[in-house]
Design an enzyme around this catalytic site. Structure first.
Site, PDB file in Angstrom:
ATOM      1  N   ARG A 232       0.119  -4.141  -3.625  1.00  0.00           N
ATOM      2  CA  ARG A 232       0.037  -4.905  -4.866  1.00  0.00           C
ATOM      3  C   ARG A 232       0.661  -4.066  -5.980  1.00  0.00           C
ATOM      4  NH1 ARG A 232      -0.518  -8.746  -2.108  1.00  0.00           N
ATOM      5  NH2 ARG A 232      -2.279 -10.185  -2.031  1.00  0.00           N
ATOM      6  N   HIS A 280       8.587  -9.862  -2.607  1.00  0.00           N
ATOM      7  CA  HIS A 280       7.287 -10.070  -1.925  1.00  0.00           C
ATOM      8  C   HIS A 280       7.485 -10.711  -0.542  1.00  0.00           C
ATOM      9  CE1 HIS A 280       2.740 -10.426  -2.798  1.00  0.00           C
ATOM     10  NE2 HIS A 280       2.924 -10.467  -1.480  1.00  0.00           N
TER      11      HIS A 280
HETATM   12  P1  NAP Z   1      -7.789  -4.117   4.980  1.00  0.00           P
HETATM   13  O1  NAP Z   1      -7.814  -4.384   6.447  1.00  0.00           O
HETATM   14  O2  NAP Z   1      -8.967  -4.504   4.163  1.00  0.00           O
HETATM   15  O3  NAP Z   1      -7.504  -2.562   4.804  1.00  0.00           O
HETATM   16  C1  NAP Z   1      -7.609  -1.893   3.602  1.00  0.00           C
HETATM   17  C2  NAP Z   1      -7.514  -0.396   3.854  1.00  0.00           C
HETATM   18  O4  NAP Z   1      -7.528   0.279   2.595  1.00  0.00           O
HETATM   19  C3  NAP Z   1      -8.716   0.137   4.650  1.00  0.00           C
HETATM   20  O5  NAP Z   1      -8.286   1.152   5.523  1.00  0.00           O
HETATM   21  C4  NAP Z   1      -9.606   0.720   3.563  1.00  0.00           C
HETATM   22  O6  NAP Z   1     -10.441   1.776   3.993  1.00  0.00           O
HETATM   23  C5  NAP Z   1      -8.565   1.259   2.607  1.00  0.00           C
HETATM   24  N1  NAP Z   1      -9.124   1.414   1.261  1.00  0.00           N
HETATM   25  C6  NAP Z   1      -9.572   0.452   0.430  1.00  0.00           C
HETATM   26  N2  NAP Z   1     -10.008   0.992  -0.724  1.00  0.00           N
HETATM   27  C7  NAP Z   1      -9.825   2.325  -0.607  1.00  0.00           C
HETATM   28  C8  NAP Z   1     -10.081   3.426  -1.450  1.00  0.00           C
HETATM   29  N3  NAP Z   1     -10.630   3.261  -2.665  1.00  0.00           N
HETATM   30  N4  NAP Z   1      -9.771   4.671  -1.006  1.00  0.00           N
HETATM   31  C9  NAP Z   1      -9.249   4.840   0.222  1.00  0.00           C
HETATM   32  N5  NAP Z   1      -8.964   3.845   1.081  1.00  0.00           N
HETATM   33  C10 NAP Z   1      -9.258   2.600   0.660  1.00  0.00           C
HETATM   34  O7  NAP Z   1      -6.516  -4.810   4.309  1.00  0.00           O
HETATM   35  P2  NAP Z   1      -5.127  -5.219   5.007  1.00  0.00           P
HETATM   36  O8  NAP Z   1      -5.262  -6.505   5.726  1.00  0.00           O
HETATM   37  O9  NAP Z   1      -4.608  -4.038   5.749  1.00  0.00           O
HETATM   38  O10 NAP Z   1      -4.233  -5.529   3.723  1.00  0.00           O
HETATM   39  C11 NAP Z   1      -3.985  -4.531   2.724  1.00  0.00           C
HETATM   40  C12 NAP Z   1      -3.357  -5.174   1.506  1.00  0.00           C
HETATM   41  O11 NAP Z   1      -1.990  -5.527   1.789  1.00  0.00           O
HETATM   42  C13 NAP Z   1      -3.953  -6.498   1.070  1.00  0.00           C
HETATM   43  O12 NAP Z   1      -5.126  -6.294   0.307  1.00  0.00           O
HETATM   44  C14 NAP Z   1      -2.844  -7.120   0.263  1.00  0.00           C
HETATM   45  O13 NAP Z   1      -2.976  -6.761  -1.093  1.00  0.00           O
HETATM   46  C15 NAP Z   1      -1.586  -6.485   0.816  1.00  0.00           C
HETATM   47  N6  NAP Z   1      -0.675  -7.464   1.462  1.00  0.00           N
HETATM   48  C16 NAP Z   1       0.616  -7.520   1.068  1.00  0.00           C
HETATM   49  C17 NAP Z   1       1.483  -8.431   1.658  1.00  0.00           C
HETATM   50  C18 NAP Z   1       2.945  -8.502   1.251  1.00  0.00           C
HETATM   51  O14 NAP Z   1       3.659  -9.383   1.713  1.00  0.00           O
HETATM   52  N7  NAP Z   1       3.435  -7.609   0.434  1.00  0.00           N
HETATM   53  C19 NAP Z   1       1.029  -9.265   2.685  1.00  0.00           C
HETATM   54  C20 NAP Z   1      -0.294  -9.180   3.072  1.00  0.00           C
HETATM   55  C21 NAP Z   1      -1.142  -8.275   2.454  1.00  0.00           C
HETATM   56  P3  NAP Z   1     -11.577   1.523   5.129  1.00  0.00           P
HETATM   57  O15 NAP Z   1     -10.816   1.365   6.430  1.00  0.00           O
HETATM   58  O16 NAP Z   1     -12.372   2.750   5.098  1.00  0.00           O
HETATM   59  O17 NAP Z   1     -12.296   0.274   4.718  1.00  0.00           O
END
Ligand code: NAP
Length: 317
Positions: A232, A280
């Protein structure tokens, strides 16, 4: 005689054609359910609806559904729901789709190679008509640090490893994955940054990650490191990044996400020589596979009342 399930409300702020496409795809995936856009539901149907499928919903529309038990987001990122529904704190299941993970992993690999094989520099040389080989840097000698080792970070880490990169990952809770060095906490972050040639951001946007990638963080990277932000826009402090690029602390940045999207035509980022702009596109949602996952989650709920992991409002993701 079986009692029909209550209608499922589709609640989006999408353009009509896009919402219609989702509606058709969801209906095909769930022929036994009745899915109706909330605007088209009768007062009685709204009063009975227990499930909503949402994509950037207007909170006012969700308030039309007094019996709502939970909602399934069609997106992986839920920061807007967390912010806008903070007072209601409903049960939210977000999209976790291996196909999305594959698409994102592919993008992370593509742009990591783009940086490690010096494509921005060769593109600049081509514009100058300059024939000049640069030192070769192998994937095996390139250290990629991933911020966020969730569904997408893990998928990206796996593919980067297969391609030969050295991979480190940072998350709140440390991960135990073969071949990947895991870091967590502030000290862990500093340690990882010190050994990162390419930093990939795949964190959710939360109060903790908002502005995380700032001057202080960028200064902990080795000079000339690359940055890829596929998460993001607000996680990276744009002014600090531009200063770090201009000063040579960061070699090049690939940005797929921005604080305001689409990026304004007058944004100076468009013409910055050390920034690659993407609209994006790193992790596009596949409506067919997403609908199948939503269908499976709804079927499990209908059958046994179980739900996958819910969004945690306190954590923000
Ligand atoms: P997810 O499965 O919820 O994974 C989030 C990761 O971030 C987890 O490993 C979490 O740690 C870690 N995290 C969160 N807060 C943290 C902090 N304060 N300090 C350290 N680590 C932290 O999410 P995801 O499905 O991988 O997606 C990630 C993000 O990608 C989404 O939220 C979205 O914004 C973005 N996204 C972008 C696109 C695009 O096209 N550009 C598409 C889809 C998603 P834990 O494992 O310990 O919980």
């Amino acid at each position: 005689m079986t009692v029909p399930h209550p209608m499922i409300a589709l609640v989006t702020r999408q353009a009509e054609a896009e919402e219609q496409h989702w509606l058709e795809t969801l209906r095909q995936a769930m022929p036994d359910e009745t899915i109706v856009p909330v605007a088209a539901m009768s007062a009685e149907a709204r009063a009975g609806a227990d499930i909503a499928i949402v994509a950037n919903p207007d909170p006012a529309d969700l308030r039309l559904l007094p019996n709502l038990q939970w909602m399934h987001s069609l997106w992986a990122g839920v920061e807007r729901l967390v912010l806008e529904l903070a007072d209601l704190q409903p049960k939210i299941v977000r999209l976790v789709d291996p196909r999305l993970g594959e698409a994102m992993a592919e993008a992370v690999l593509a742009w990591s190679l783009y940086l490690s094989r010096d494509m921005p520099a060769y593109a600049a040389q081509q514009r100058q008509g300059l024939w000049q080989p640069l030192p070769y840097r192998a994937a095996r000698d390139t250290r990629v640090g991933i911020l966020g080792m969730g569904a997408l970070g893990m998928a990206a880490a796996g593919l980067l490893r297969k391609a030969g990169f050295q991979v480190n990952g940072w998350s709140r809770r440390p991960k135990d994955v073969d071949g990947i060095t895991a870091f967590s906490g502030r000290d862990g972050l500093k340690q990882m940054l010190g050994q990162t040639d390419i930093l990939v951001c795949l964190l959710p946007l939360t109060t903790e990650t908002d502005g995380l990638v700032d001057q202080a963080l960028l200064s902990m990277l080795p000079r000339g490191a690359g940055l890829i932000n596929f998460a993001r826009g607000r996680i990276v402090v744009t002014g600090d990044l531009v200063e770090a690029l201009d000063a040579g602390q960061i070699g090049h940045a690939v940005l797929d996400v921005f604080e305001t999207e689409p990026l304004a035509p007058e944004s100076p980022l468009w013409s910055h020589q050390k920034i690659t702009i993407l609209p994006h596109i790193s992790g596009p949602t596949n409506p067919e596979t997403a609908a199948a996952i939503v269908a499976a989650n709804i079927a499990a709920y209908r059958c046994s009342g179980t739900l996958p992991d819910l969004v945690d409002f306190a954590r923000g993701y």
